[in-house]
Scaffold this motif. Structure first.
Motif, PDB file in Angstrom:
ATOM      1  N   HIS A 269       0.697  -1.276   0.061  1.00 36.29           N
ATOM      2  CA  HIS A 269      -0.145  -0.186   0.078  1.00 36.29           C
ATOM      3  C   HIS A 269       0.723   1.278   0.061  1.00 36.29           C
ATOM      4  CE1 HIS A 269      -3.680  -2.169   1.516  1.00 36.29           C
ATOM      5  NE2 HIS A 269      -3.558  -2.351   0.397  1.00 36.29           N
ATOM      6  N   LYS A 270       2.020   1.120   0.754  1.00 35.79           N
ATOM      7  CA  LYS A 270       2.747   2.409   0.921  1.00 35.79           C
ATOM      8  C   LYS A 270       4.111   2.608   0.050  1.00 35.79           C
ATOM      9  CE  LYS A 270       0.906   3.166   5.794  1.00 35.79           C
ATOM     10  NZ  LYS A 270       1.295   3.300   7.028  1.00 35.79           N
ATOM     11  N   GLY A 271       4.441   1.195  -0.560  1.00 34.94           N
ATOM     12  CA  GLY A 271       5.687   1.108  -1.394  1.00 34.94           C
ATOM     13  C   GLY A 271       7.062   1.344  -0.487  1.00 34.94           C
ATOM     14  N   LYS A 272       6.764   1.082   0.761  1.00 36.30           N
ATOM     15  CA  LYS A 272       8.149   0.994   1.330  1.00 36.30           C
ATOM     16  C   LYS A 272       7.987   0.089   2.633  1.00 36.30           C
ATOM     17  CE  LYS A 272       6.758   5.123   4.006  1.00 36.30           C
ATOM     18  NZ  LYS A 272       7.195   6.567   4.646  1.00 36.30           N
ATOM     19  N   ILE A 273       8.978  -0.230   3.275  1.00 34.27           N
ATOM     20  CA  ILE A 273       9.096  -1.459   4.458  1.00 34.27           C
ATOM     21  C   ILE A 273       8.574  -0.477   5.809  1.00 34.27           C
ATOM     22  CG2 ILE A 273      10.626  -2.560   5.874  1.00 34.27           C
ATOM     23  CD1 ILE A 273      12.450  -3.273   3.537  1.00 34.27           C
ATOM     24  N   PRO A 274       7.827  -1.077   6.405  1.00 38.10           N
ATOM     25  CA  PRO A 274       7.586  -0.497   7.950  1.00 38.10           C
ATOM     26  C   PRO A 274       8.772  -0.880   8.923  1.00 38.10           C
ATOM     27  CG  PRO A 274       6.098  -2.436   7.640  1.00 38.10           C
ATOM     28  CD  PRO A 274       6.896  -2.172   6.317  1.00 38.10           C
ATOM     29  N   MET A 275       9.706  -0.010   8.769  1.00 36.46           N
ATOM     30  CA  MET A 275      10.872  -0.355   9.388  1.00 36.46           C
ATOM     31  C   MET A 275      10.861  -0.578  10.847  1.00 36.46           C
ATOM     32  SD  MET A 275      12.980  -0.790   6.982  1.00 36.46           S
ATOM     33  CE  MET A 275      14.846  -0.380   7.519  1.00 36.46           C
ATOM     34  N   GLN A 276      10.061   0.398  11.599  1.00 40.00           N
ATOM     35  CA  GLN A 276       9.978   0.358  12.799  1.00 40.00           C
ATOM     36  C   GLN A 276       9.338  -1.045  13.383  1.00 40.00           C
ATOM     37  OE1 GLN A 276       7.928   3.711  14.819  1.00 40.00           O
ATOM     38  NE2 GLN A 276       8.119   2.711  16.914  1.00 40.00           N
ATOM     39  N   ALA A 277       8.226  -1.403  12.598  1.00 34.61           N
ATOM     40  CA  ALA A 277       7.325  -2.598  13.051  1.00 34.61           C
ATOM     41  C   ALA A 277       8.242  -3.815  12.732  1.00 34.61           C
ATOM     42  CB  ALA A 277       6.023  -2.729  12.218  1.00 34.61           C
ATOM     43  N   LEU A 278       8.965  -3.827  11.492  1.00 31.05           N
ATOM     44  CA  LEU A 278      10.093  -5.036  11.154  1.00 31.05           C
ATOM     45  C   LEU A 278      11.007  -5.224  12.388  1.00 31.05           C
ATOM     46  CD1 LEU A 278      10.599  -7.147   9.185  1.00 31.05           C
ATOM     47  CD2 LEU A 278      12.086  -5.283   8.046  1.00 31.05           C
ATOM     48  N   GLY A 279      11.621  -3.917  12.796  1.00 30.09           N
ATOM     49  CA  GLY A 279      12.494  -4.162  13.958  1.00 30.09           C
ATOM     50  C   GLY A 279      11.986  -4.628  15.154  1.00 30.09           C
ATOM     51  N   ILE A 280      10.824  -4.198  15.569  1.00 27.91           N
ATOM     52  CA  ILE A 280      10.208  -4.961  16.866  1.00 27.91           C
ATOM     53  C   ILE A 280      10.008  -6.394  16.498  1.00 27.91           C
ATOM     54  CG2 ILE A 280       8.125  -4.911  18.335  1.00 27.91           C
ATOM     55  CD1 ILE A 280       7.661  -1.957  17.477  1.00 27.91           C
ATOM     56  N   LYS A 281       9.408  -6.648  15.547  1.00 28.11           N
ATOM     57  CA  LYS A 281       9.223  -8.148  14.992  1.00 28.11           C
ATOM     58  C   LYS A 281      10.389  -9.058  15.137  1.00 28.11           C
ATOM     59  CE  LYS A 281       6.497 -11.171  11.848  1.00 28.11           C
ATOM     60  NZ  LYS A 281       5.880 -11.882  12.996  1.00 28.11           N
ATOM     61  N   THR A 282      11.616  -8.579  14.402  1.00 31.69           N
ATOM     62  CA  THR A 282      12.630  -9.338  14.258  1.00 31.69           C
ATOM     63  C   THR A 282      13.747  -9.130  15.262  1.00 31.69           C
ATOM     64  OG1 THR A 282      13.878  -7.554  12.995  1.00 31.69           O
ATOM     65  CG2 THR A 282      12.211  -9.140  11.985  1.00 31.69           C
TER      66      THR A 282
END
Length: 237
Positions: free
Chosen positions: A181-194
């Motif tokens: 939808h936004k054309g970019k990685i949700p970096m904060q959410a991905l950082g929290i998950k990984t």
């Protein structure tokens, strides 16, 4: 490595009927996807005979596949499915246009494709089409193959870390929906998950996104995915 290769060895799939039936059931999404593409319209299980033909071809692929030929199994199965569906529609047209007995029809139409007939030319055509499609998909995120060459991790530990991030991104529906939808990685959410440091994710952003695209659309990129994902040996028997 595709998840199913962690569960089954090839010998088990060839010899163990319950394991094969489980694998066939797990592969129905891939089979339907390839068959629908080959027929140029959506197919549904229990309604369209083409899916029965595609399932037969996939089952034959298990028997005929030879692991050390350098051809990914799903790429091989994809060709068998497409070939069988071409033959199926050719048969249907023949039945509609002329009267012909089944034995003669079987002689006139070769419905069997062995691994030796999986010609290099066909492999190259499949690879070329995947590359064309993936290049087009990369452009929607303002990426190119050259970008991937430049940012590809040189060290194994770094590559494995970024691959893990890409897997989490691709297989988490909420995260991947944000990418689309936004054309970019949700970096904060991905950082929290990984639990991967933000600087590591940012440095590997382009690589993570490209690999995640291959994984999220893995039924379309069966060759390219093989080049990116690590090949683990010794699958469970």
């Amino acid at each position: 490595m595709p998840e199913w290769e962690k569960q089954y060895s090839w010998q088990r799939l060839k010899d163990d009927l319950p394991a094969r039936e489980s694998f066939l059931a797990e592969s129905q999404t891939f089979i339907r996807h390839v068959a629908s593409q080959a027929c140029f319209h959506s197919l549904e299980w229990g309604r369209d005979d083409e899916l029965s033909e595609a399932l037969i071809a996939f089952n034959e692929a298990i028997d005929l596949f030879v692991e050390d030929k350098g051809v990914p199994f799903l790429a091989y199965a994809r060709v068998l499915i497409k070939r069988r569906l071409i033959d199926y529609h050719r048969k249907q047209r023949l039945r509609q246009s002329i009267s012909i007995d089944q034995d003669d029809l079987g002689r006139r139409i070769d419905v069997h494709l062995g691994l030796d007939d999986f010609r290099e030319q066909e492999q190259n055509l499949e690879r070329a089409e995947e590359i064309r499609q993936f290049s087009k998909a990369l452009l929607t995120f303002k990426l190119t193959f050259q970008d991937l060459v430049e940012v590809s991790p040189k060290h194994r530990d770094s590559r494995e870390t970024l691959l893990r991030a890409a897997q989490e991104l691709a297989f988490d529906p909420e995260l991947w929906q944000q990418v689309e939808h936004k054309g970019k990685i949700p970096m904060q959410a991905l950082g929290i998950k990984t639990q991967i440091h933000a600087k590591v994710l940012e440095r590997g952003r382009k690589y993570i996104l490209a690999v995640a695209m291959l994984l999220a659309n893995q039924n379309d990129y069966v060759y390219l995915r093989e080049y990116v994902l690590p090949r683990e040996r010794g699958a469970k028997g």
